[in-house]
Enzyme design. Structure first.
Site, PDB file in Angstrom:
ATOM      1  N   SER A 125       0.805  -1.225   0.000  1.00  0.00           N
ATOM      2  CA  SER A 125       0.000   0.000   0.000  1.00  0.00           C
ATOM      3  C   SER A 125       0.834   1.269   0.000  1.00  0.00           C
ATOM      4  O   SER A 125       0.304   2.360  -0.185  1.00  0.00           O
ATOM      5  CB  SER A 125      -0.950   0.015   1.199  1.00  0.00           C
ATOM      6  N   LYS A 135       1.155   4.289   7.315  1.00  0.00           N
ATOM      7  CA  LYS A 135       0.475   5.149   6.342  1.00  0.00           C
ATOM      8  C   LYS A 135       0.996   6.578   6.442  1.00  0.00           C
ATOM      9  O   LYS A 135       1.675   6.947   7.393  1.00  0.00           O
ATOM     10  CB  LYS A 135      -1.041   5.158   6.589  1.00  0.00           C
TER      11      LYS A 135
END
EC number: 3.4.21.88
Length: 201
Positions: A120, A157
């Protein structure tokens, strides 16, 4: 100093860890055992290369005659569990090994590595198997890449604070951001990612 091969780096890390945990250097056979090889000839060649590159000195005739150059500049940091760069993953735990880096790269104590899983964050050049160097801190600024705990699960993230919510943004269009509305979920910042280390084949 000259750049090391992956195997030379591994040998140097074995020596550094042994010095930190035992207070004295390992023997050739102890190094060979940790490398998963039976003989010591290969170890001797790696030590010779490390000596030529200025990373250590050897004392002939001594079974533990290894001295690291600039030893105080080396820091062996724990590799702590796994953080999944993608979906949420169970909380960070368990030390799976150590990785040695130059102490000058550390701004403060308590830093550790997390091994990345998932894709990701590929557009931030963070890929599966990378070691993320994490500086522990309870806060983050917008656009920081962080390790965050959301309801007891860890994720890596990019951080954004937006009005009454927090957005944990992946760097891959195939993934949706994690949105934490105020009061809906428990979220905490474990630390900021300040470096990425990758072993080249």
């Amino acid at each position: 100093m000259e750049q090391l091969t992956a195997r030379q780096t591994e040998v140097l890390q074995i020596i550094t860890r042994h010095l930190e945990t035992c207070g004295y250097p390992p023997t050739l056979r102890e190094i060979a055992a940790q490398l998963g090889i039976s003989g010591t000839l290969g170890v001797m060649k790696h030590l010779e290369a490390l000596e030529k590159k200025g990373y250590l000195r050897r004392q002939e005739g001594s079974t533990r005659g290894i001295t690291l150059c600039n030893q105080s500049q080396a820091a062996s940091l724990p590799i702590v569990g796994v953080v999944r760069a993608g979906l949420l993953h169970p909380a960070i735990q368990d030390i799976e090994g150590h990785f040695a880096i130059d102490r000058s790269q550390l701004a403060s104590g308590g830093a550790f590595f997390l091994r990345v899983k998932g894709d990701s964050m590929v557009h931030a050049h963070i890929v599966e198997g990378d070691l993320a160097l994490v500086r522990p801190q309870p806060h983050a600024s917008n656009r920081d890449i962080v390790v965050a705990m959301v309801d007891g699960e860890a994720t890596l993230k990019r951080f954004y604070r937006e009005a009454d919510r927090i957005r944990l943004q992946p760097e891959n269009p195939n993934y949706e951001p994690i949105i934490i509305e105020k009061g809906e979920q428990e979220v905490s910042i474990v630390g900021k990612v300040v470096g990425i280390y990758r072993q080249m084949e």
